[in-house]
Design a protein around this motif. Structure first.
Motif, PDB file in Angstrom:
ATOM      1  N   HIS A  55       0.843  -1.200   0.000  1.00 14.18           N
ATOM      2  CA  HIS A  55       0.000   0.000   0.000  1.00 14.18           C
ATOM      3  C   HIS A  55       0.877   1.249   0.000  1.00 14.18           C
ATOM      4  N   GLN A  56       0.355   2.320  -0.571  1.00 18.19           N
ATOM      5  CA  GLN A  56       1.095   3.587  -0.674  1.00 18.19           C
ATOM      6  C   GLN A  56       0.247   4.704  -0.071  1.00 18.19           C
ATOM      7  N   SER A  57      -0.130   4.529   1.183  1.00 18.24           N
ATOM      8  CA  SER A  57      -1.028   5.475   1.843  1.00 18.24           C
ATOM      9  C   SER A  57      -0.435   6.881   1.913  1.00 18.24           C
ATOM     10  N   GLU A 122       2.507 -12.406   4.624  1.00 19.72           N
ATOM     11  CA  GLU A 122       3.272 -11.445   3.824  1.00 19.72           C
ATOM     12  C   GLU A 122       2.341 -10.482   3.090  1.00 19.72           C
ATOM     13  N   THR A 123       1.281 -11.006   2.502  1.00 16.09           N
ATOM     14  CA  THR A 123       0.327 -10.158   1.786  1.00 16.09           C
ATOM     15  C   THR A 123      -0.432  -9.265   2.756  1.00 16.09           C
ATOM     16  N   GLN A 124      -0.756  -9.775   3.938  1.00 17.81           N
ATOM     17  CA  GLN A 124      -1.452  -8.965   4.930  1.00 17.81           C
ATOM     18  C   GLN A 124      -0.629  -7.736   5.306  1.00 17.81           C
ATOM     19  N   ASN A 125       0.688  -7.881   5.331  1.00 17.07           N
ATOM     20  CA  ASN A 125       1.554  -6.763   5.698  1.00 17.07           C
ATOM     21  C   ASN A 125       1.560  -5.653   4.654  1.00 17.07           C
ATOM     22  N   ARG A 126       1.020  -5.930   3.474  1.00 16.10           N
ATOM     23  CA  ARG A 126       0.961  -4.923   2.417  1.00 16.10           C
ATOM     24  C   ARG A 126      -0.319  -4.090   2.486  1.00 16.10           C
ATOM     25  N   LEU A 127      -1.208  -4.435   3.400  1.00 17.43           N
ATOM     26  CA  LEU A 127      -2.478  -3.727   3.516  1.00 17.43           C
ATOM     27  C   LEU A 127      -2.351  -2.488   4.398  1.00 17.43           C
ATOM     28  N   ASP A 129      -4.303   0.128   7.121  1.00 15.63           N
ATOM     29  CA  ASP A 129      -5.218  -0.133   8.234  1.00 15.63           C
ATOM     30  C   ASP A 129      -6.666  -0.186   7.745  1.00 15.63           C
ATOM     31  N   ASP A 130      -7.036   0.726   6.865  1.00 20.08           N
ATOM     32  CA  ASP A 130      -8.405   0.728   6.330  1.00 20.08           C
ATOM     33  C   ASP A 130      -8.671  -0.531   5.513  1.00 20.08           C
ATOM     34  N   GLU A 131      -7.680  -0.994   4.779  1.00 23.58           N
ATOM     35  CA  GLU A 131      -7.866  -2.207   3.979  1.00 23.58           C
ATOM     36  C   GLU A 131      -7.977  -3.436   4.866  1.00 23.58           C
ATOM     37  N   ARG A 132      -7.272  -3.459   5.985  1.00 25.13           N
ATOM     38  CA  ARG A 132      -7.411  -4.560   6.933  1.00 25.13           C
ATOM     39  C   ARG A 132      -8.836  -4.605   7.496  1.00 25.13           C
ATOM     40  N   THR A 133      -9.370  -3.437   7.812  1.00 21.98           N
ATOM     41  CA  THR A 133     -10.745  -3.358   8.312  1.00 21.98           C
ATOM     42  C   THR A 133     -11.722  -3.850   7.252  1.00 21.98           C
ATOM     43  N   PHE A 134     -11.504  -3.449   6.003  1.00 18.21           N
ATOM     44  CA  PHE A 134     -12.360  -3.889   4.902  1.00 18.21           C
ATOM     45  C   PHE A 134     -12.286  -5.400   4.735  1.00 18.21           C
TER      46      PHE A 134
END
Length: 234
Positions: A55-57, A122-127, A129-134
């Motif tokens: 992610h590039q927040s 590994e993929t989870q670490n690319r999310l 915070d908002d994407e984790r919630t989604f």
């Protein structure tokens, strides 16, 4: 005649040598250009990569802030500055389109690969915070749907433990609901700078990528090159 007048006005040097034709300071204009260029690189990579990228927040926030700043400038323009207003608005719309497309593509990947992402740290670490919630909310809705449409319709399944009824059940190693990214598929890429030789899969032949060349390659061998910015997906 009006168009020619606008052309002469844009072509004429600004009264302040540190201000560009649109009324933006040189430093601000350069920063804006860098933000847009980097945003487009991230956007294209996300569009064409089969996997979810980092992610590039921070970059997205900078782009949205630049939109806000440009909107303030537009609101301060005189009615006679219609061309300048139109140019600003086009730039604003361009940035907004890229940001929306980038975020929408990431959400689509999360939906398609939700169960895989839940199992892959590994993929989870690319999310973000908002994407984790989604992702969490999407998984819960998905599980409720499966429960209502499958398990709750059969009395004999009511006693099954949650570990079996769960859509990410480890009991089923070939879970058909788990969609993995097709990293063995081919992608087009443009090389941004020369890369060290590497092999493609089981082949022992070394492949060299040279700056500004375009290639059609399997995605898996160039994963790291995409992530570190050595190549640009197109």
């Amino acid at each position: 005649q009006i168009w020619r007048a606008h052309q002469r006005r844009l072509a004429a040097p600004p009264q302040n040598p540190h201000v560009c034709a649109l009324g933006m300071a040189d430093d601000d204009a350069e920063e804006m250009s860098e933000i847009v260029e980097e945003l487009q690189k991230v956007w294209r990579n996300e569009l064409f990569a089969p996997e979810l990228l980092q992610h590039q927040s921070v970059l997205v926030e900078r782009a949205l802030q630049s939109v806000s700043d440009q909107t303030d400038v537009v609101n301060e323009l005189e009615e006679t500055q219609s061309l300048t207003r139109a140019l600003y608005e086009m730039e604003i719309e361009r940035i907004q389109f890229v940001v929306r497309s980038l975020l929408r593509k990431r959400l689509n990947k999360i939906q398609q690969q939700a169960l895989f992402i839940l199992q892959d740290e590994e993929t989870q670490n690319r999310l973000s915070d908002d994407e984790r919630t989604f992702l969490k909310g999407y998984y819960e809705l998905y599980q409720k749907h499966v429960d209502r449409s499958t398990w709750e319709t059969l009395e004999e399944c009511a006693q099954l433990p949650p570990s079996v009824r769960g859509i990410t059940s480890a009991a089923n190693k070939q879970n058909p609901l788990v969609v993995k990214p097709a990293v063995d598929g081919h992608v087009f890429c443009r090389v941004l700078h020369d890369c060290e030789p590497f092999s493609l899969g089981s082949s022992t032949q070394a492949v060299e990528l040279f700056s500004n060349d375009i290639y059609l390659l399997p995605y898996r061998p160039i994963q790291q090159l995409v992530r570190d910015g050595s190549v640009q997906l197109i």
